[in-house]
Design an enzyme around this catalytic site. Structure first.
Site, mmCIF file in Angstrom:
data_model
loop_
_atom_site.group_PDB
_atom_site.id
_atom_site.type_symbol
_atom_site.label_atom_id
_atom_site.label_comp_id
_atom_site.label_asym_id
_atom_site.label_seq_id
_atom_site.Cartn_x
_atom_site.Cartn_y
_atom_site.Cartn_z
ATOM 1 N N PHE A 1 0.820 -1.212 0.000
ATOM 2 C CA PHE A 1 0.000 0.000 0.000
ATOM 3 C C PHE A 1 0.858 1.267 0.000
ATOM 4 C CE2 PHE A 1 -2.652 -3.267 2.052
ATOM 5 C CZ PHE A 1 -3.649 -3.301 1.094
ATOM 6 N N CYS A 2 2.058 1.160 0.519
ATOM 7 C CA CYS A 2 2.914 2.344 0.583
ATOM 8 C C CYS A 2 4.358 1.890 0.599
ATOM 9 C CB CYS A 2 2.617 3.156 1.839
ATOM 10 S SG CYS A 2 3.612 4.632 1.998
#
Ligand SMILES: Cc1cc2nc3c(=O)[nH]c(=O)nc-3n(C[C@H](O)[C@H](O)[C@H](O)COP(=O)(O)OP(=O)(O)OC[C@H]3O[C@@H](n4cnc5c(N)ncnc54)[C@H](O)[C@@H]3O)c2cc1C
Lengths: 76, 379
Positions: free
Chosen positions: A13-14
């Site tokens: 996600f990041c």
């Protein structure tokens, strides 16, 4: 010798698939291929668009079982 | 024969691992069945998140530092003697001061560092706060700033994904408080097509930036900076003028990693669950230096370290593996000088930040103080 590297960014996600690709391209040699595995449809659209814009080459995008494989070649 | 656990790097990850091992291997350390050795680069341990407050004069420099020997459990053999060559075939590490240390288990925790020199013109014309010298220079530049164009420029890869947003919002508040906002303009540039890698954070930041009047340029990957003309150019073909350039430079891992052939750019290929270095069964990787595609942040280092401690203890005492890392990351985000929010996610749970509040800002400030407890393994 051109190399091929795979970044498995599924469920990342990041910083996410495109950011991983940008970082990997900085370390790659011209002619090297980078395969990004992504489960995020947004980045599967973003990657080829960005790659074209900055002048690298899109080798191809393949849909797999619940994710995509996007292959890019460093061109400059 | 005593088993040696060697930890290279005495930053956040290495320190948590060392202290956690000491706590759980008390009797093995007492009998000499195990010894724990750490190689570091300095006598002091720096609290890196505190650097964000330096440019605004909101922290005293002395608050950033502690003596590493005091942060570490005294049972750790700590040497200020950087690793020079790591030989994973021979299970040994050669140091700058000529030591050769053999190990049974190795933990690589050498972190990441900024590389402004990788962008032409950046070192000459850019300011940053990701190291102390840079943060001091930025503090001077901000206090001399009389209005004009500010660019906050983010490059990949970089640690602490939220610091660029935080510094932008803090800069805005600083300018307002000093009566300079009317004469100034902030443009935030980001490598991908939104304002933050984390989608919900990007969704929150965009209306916030629009509301307070911060401009932005997405898909901006810096190609070069012209120190004479004071312009910054992207690979995507956009050129922007600036009076003050605040950059989050691209990062690399430690030199010793690359020099030892353990990973291009200093990033070590690492199993995302077991944290093994790919190809080794007795070499583990923790913190910023892994190539795992997740945020390079203190909380990542912390959660990885907890898993590593359990696994090393189980391996040493019972010859088995304890558990996998689930990819957990947690970040506090300063949304101004007086408010904050937080976000967490792991390999399977997407992030979802709550609304900013002053309360969370106070939590983050409290957390800043708690850092030392967490490094000592007490949190
Ligand atoms: C301005 C700023 C703000 C931040 N804010 C936050 C935040 O709010 N929240 C958050 O979670 N994270 C934050 N971070 C990120 C966080 O500080 C790092 O992700 C964290 O320190 C990573 O831990 P680490 O142990 O991997 O690396 P480090 O803590 O950097 O430690 C690595 C250590 O290895 C040492 N080393 C390097 N080479 C060698 C060698 N050859 N031999 C021996 N030792 C070596 C280095 O000197 C260093 O001490 C921030 C970082 C910065 C710069």
């Amino acid at each position: 010798m051109a190399e091929r590297q795979t970044i498995d960014a599924r469920g990342a996600f990041c910083p996410g698939p495109l950011m991983e690709l940008i970082a990997a391209l900085k370390l790659a040699q011209i002619g090297d291929e980078i395969e990004v595995l992504s489960s995020d449809k947004g980045s599967v659209n973003d990657i080829p668009a960005w790659v074209t814009k900055v002048g690298h080459a899109n080798v191809g995008t393949t849909e797999k079982d619940g994710y995509w494989s996007v292959v890019v070649k460093k061109a400059k | 024969m005593s088993k040696t656990i060697l930890i290279v790097g005495g930053g956040l990850a290495g320190t948590i691992v060392a202290n956690g091992l000491c706590r759980q291997l008390g009797s093995e350390l007492r009998t000499g069945a195990v010894n724990i050795t750490m190689l570091g680069t300095t006598e002091t341990h720096m609290y890196q998140p505190g650097l964000l407050y330096v440019p605004f004069g909101k922290i005293r420099e002395a608050e950033l530092f502690r003596e590493q020997r005091k942060v570490l459990d005294r049972r750790v053999n700590f040497f200020v003697d950087p690793a020079k060559h790591i030989d994973v075939e021979k299970n040994q590490v050669a140091t700058e001061h000529g030591r050769t240390i053999k190990y049974d288990y190795l933990v690589l925790a050498t972190g990441s560092r900024i590389m402004p020199q990788n962008i032409p013109g950046m070192k000459e014309a850019g300011h940053w706060f990701y190291d102390l010298d840079g943060a001091r220079k930025l503090r001077d530049a901000i206090s001399n700033f009389q209005g004009g164009k500010i660019i906050v420029n983010v490059n990949a890869p970089h640690k602490c994904p939220v610091a660029p947003l935080e510094v932008t919002l803090m800069m805005h508040e600083y300018l307002k408080a000093h009566g300079l906002w009317e004469k100034s303009e902030i443009t935030y540039t980001y490598p991908i097509g939104r304002l933050h890698a984390l989608e919900p954070v990007a969704h929150w930041a965009k209306p916030e930036f629009d509301r307070i009047g911060i401009k932005y340029e997405t898909f901006f990957n810096t190609e070069s900076v012209d120190p004479e003309k004071k312009t910054i150019k992207s690979m995507e073909g956009v050129e922007l003028p600036f009076d003050l350039l605040i950059t989050i430079p691209p990062h690399a891992g430690a030199e010793v990693i690359d020099a030892s052939g353990l990973g291009k750019g200093g990033w070590v290929p690492t199993n995302p669950k077991t944290l093994h270095r790919d190809g080794s069964t007795n070499v583990f990787v923790c913190g910023d230096t892994t190539n795992i595609p997740i945020s390079k942040a203190g909380s990542t280092a912390h959660f990885e370290a907890d898993v590593l401690i359990d696994n090393l203890v189980s391996l040493v005492t019972e010859g088995r593996f304890a558990r996998d890392y689930d990819g957990k990351v947690f970040c506090f985000i300063e949304t101004g000088l007086n408010s904050g929010t937080y976000v967490w996610f792991n390999y399977t749970t997407p992030p979802n930040p709550g609304p900013p509040s002053q309360m969370i800002h106070w939590f983050k400030l409290a957390y800043n103080r708690l850092y030392w407890l967490s490094a000592r393994g007490l949190l």
